[in-house]
Scaffold this active site. Structure first.
Site, short mmCIF file in Angstrom:
data_model
loop_
_atom_site.label_atom_id
_atom_site.label_comp_id
_atom_site.label_asym_id
_atom_site.label_seq_id
_atom_site.Cartn_x
_atom_site.Cartn_y
_atom_site.Cartn_z
N CYS A 1 -11.20 2.59 -0.44
CA CYS A 1 -9.68 3.19 -0.24
C CYS A 1 -9.36 2.23 1.22
CB CYS A 1 -9.66 4.59 0.20
SG CYS A 1 -7.99 5.03 0.79
N ASP B 1 0.79 -1.17 0.02
CA ASP B 1 -0.26 0.05 0.04
C ASP B 1 0.71 1.35 -0.13
OD1 ASP B 1 -2.55 1.65 0.20
OD2 ASP B 1 -1.94 1.83 2.20
N SER B 2 0.29 2.44 -0.34
CA SER B 2 0.94 3.58 -0.25
C SER B 2 1.49 4.15 1.09
CB SER B 2 0.21 4.68 -0.76
OG SER B 2 -1.06 4.87 -0.04
N GLU C 1 -3.50 9.85 7.86
CA GLU C 1 -2.11 9.55 7.81
C GLU C 1 -1.72 10.49 9.03
OE1 GLU C 1 0.29 8.01 5.86
OE2 GLU C 1 -1.01 6.49 5.14
N CYS D 1 -4.16 -1.76 -2.27
CA CYS D 1 -4.49 -0.19 -2.30
C CYS D 1 -5.34 0.10 -3.56
CB CYS D 1 -3.14 0.58 -2.56
SG CYS D 1 -3.00 2.32 -3.10
N HIS E 1 -7.26 2.92 3.34
CA HIS E 1 -7.25 3.74 4.51
C HIS E 1 -8.70 3.80 5.47
CE1 HIS E 1 -3.13 5.02 3.09
NE2 HIS E 1 -2.99 5.41 4.04
#
Ligand code: DGL
Length: 271
Positions: A190, A8-9, A156, A71, A192
């Protein structure tokens, strides 16, 4: 023999890794977060592809026979080129899978109104991947999409529960729900977003179902491994997980440990 790679990023893929580990605890995993270059959501097609390909090559260099791009942005912008052009040329025996296909295969099971909302990064929404893929499996479903470019930076930076953060998130959800009052299912497209699933559910209220991808991806991976014994035979199975990040490990470890509820000790890699 090598571990299953999960990419993932940033931290989002940990939500998928956690569910995969629950479903398939005996396998070895290697998680890579490109935290130093996250978020990917607003980056161009070419850049997301370049970064993702670098990550894939790194995971292959560590012996992974199979990689899951955990991702959506990378799955939307890089997966097809990697699968169709780069793997046949450079790594014909290895596999890379994404998270969009498993999700779109399952969406039809959840909605009764057949009006489904998709929330994702700018890149995922602009790519139209969910609309295109859903047409194949459930053409009767009406898809309403909304990009949430601020959510990944908010998550984040741990700013999502602040007054301003909550207002941004609520506003995005209102904008999606405004598109059709029949929306009964929202897909968190997503990886996240499951980190703030409770907050999202609070905002949408009980009449709308909020779907995270982790369990879906985990069960589809289980099916995939059953159907592909050769790849399964190449995956090592000692129940170990290792973590790599492009950021300084001290930054990654604290947050990753919090998200996963277990201690994480990552190594740094320069892609
Ligand atoms: N977690 C990612 C996704 O599923 C990427 C978010 C980002 O880097 O913007 O799209």
């Amino acid at each position: 023999m090598g571990p299953i790679g999960i990419f993932d990023s940033g931290y989002g893929g940990l939500t998928v890794l956690a569910k995969i580990k629950n479903a398939l605890p005996n396998f070895d995993y290697l998680y890579l977060g490109d935290n130093a270059r996250a978020p990917y959501g607003n980056r161009s097609f070419d850049v997301v592809h370049e970064f993702t390909w670098q990550a894939v090559q790194f995971l292959f260099s560590q012996g992974c026979p199979l990689i899951i791009l955990a991702c959506n942005t990378a799955s939307a912008k890089a997966l097809r080129t990697i699968q169709q052009t780069q793997l046949p040329l450079f790594f014909p025996d290895r596999r890379v899978l994404g998270v969009i296909r498993p999700s779109t295969e399952s969406i039809g099971e959840w909605t009764k109104s057949n009006h489904v909302g998709i929330l994702g990064t700018q890149g995922t929404i602009q790519s139209n991947s969910y609309v295109i893929e859903l047409k194949k499996f459930a053409p009767h479903i009406k898809v309403f999409q909304h990009a949430c470019p601020m959510w990944v930076p908010l998550i984040e930076n741990n700013y999502h529960e602040s007054l301003a953060g909550n207002e941004i998130i609520a506003d995005d959800i209102r904008n999606l729900l405004k598109m059709s009052e029949k929306i009964d299912t929202i897909v968190l497209a997503c990886t996240h977003y499951p980190l703030i699933e409770q907050q999202i559910s609070r905002i949408v209220g009980p009449s709308v179902r909020v779907i995270s991808q982790g369990e879906i991806v985990a069960s589809k991976l289980e099916e995939y491994l059953k159907k592909h014994p050769k790849i399964t035979a190449e995956t090592s199975k000692k129940g170990n997980t290792r973590y790599f990040t492009t950021e300084h490990p001290s930054v990654f470890n604290d947050k990753a440990s919090l998200f996963l509820g277990e201690q994480v000790l990552a190594s740094q890699v320069h892609l």
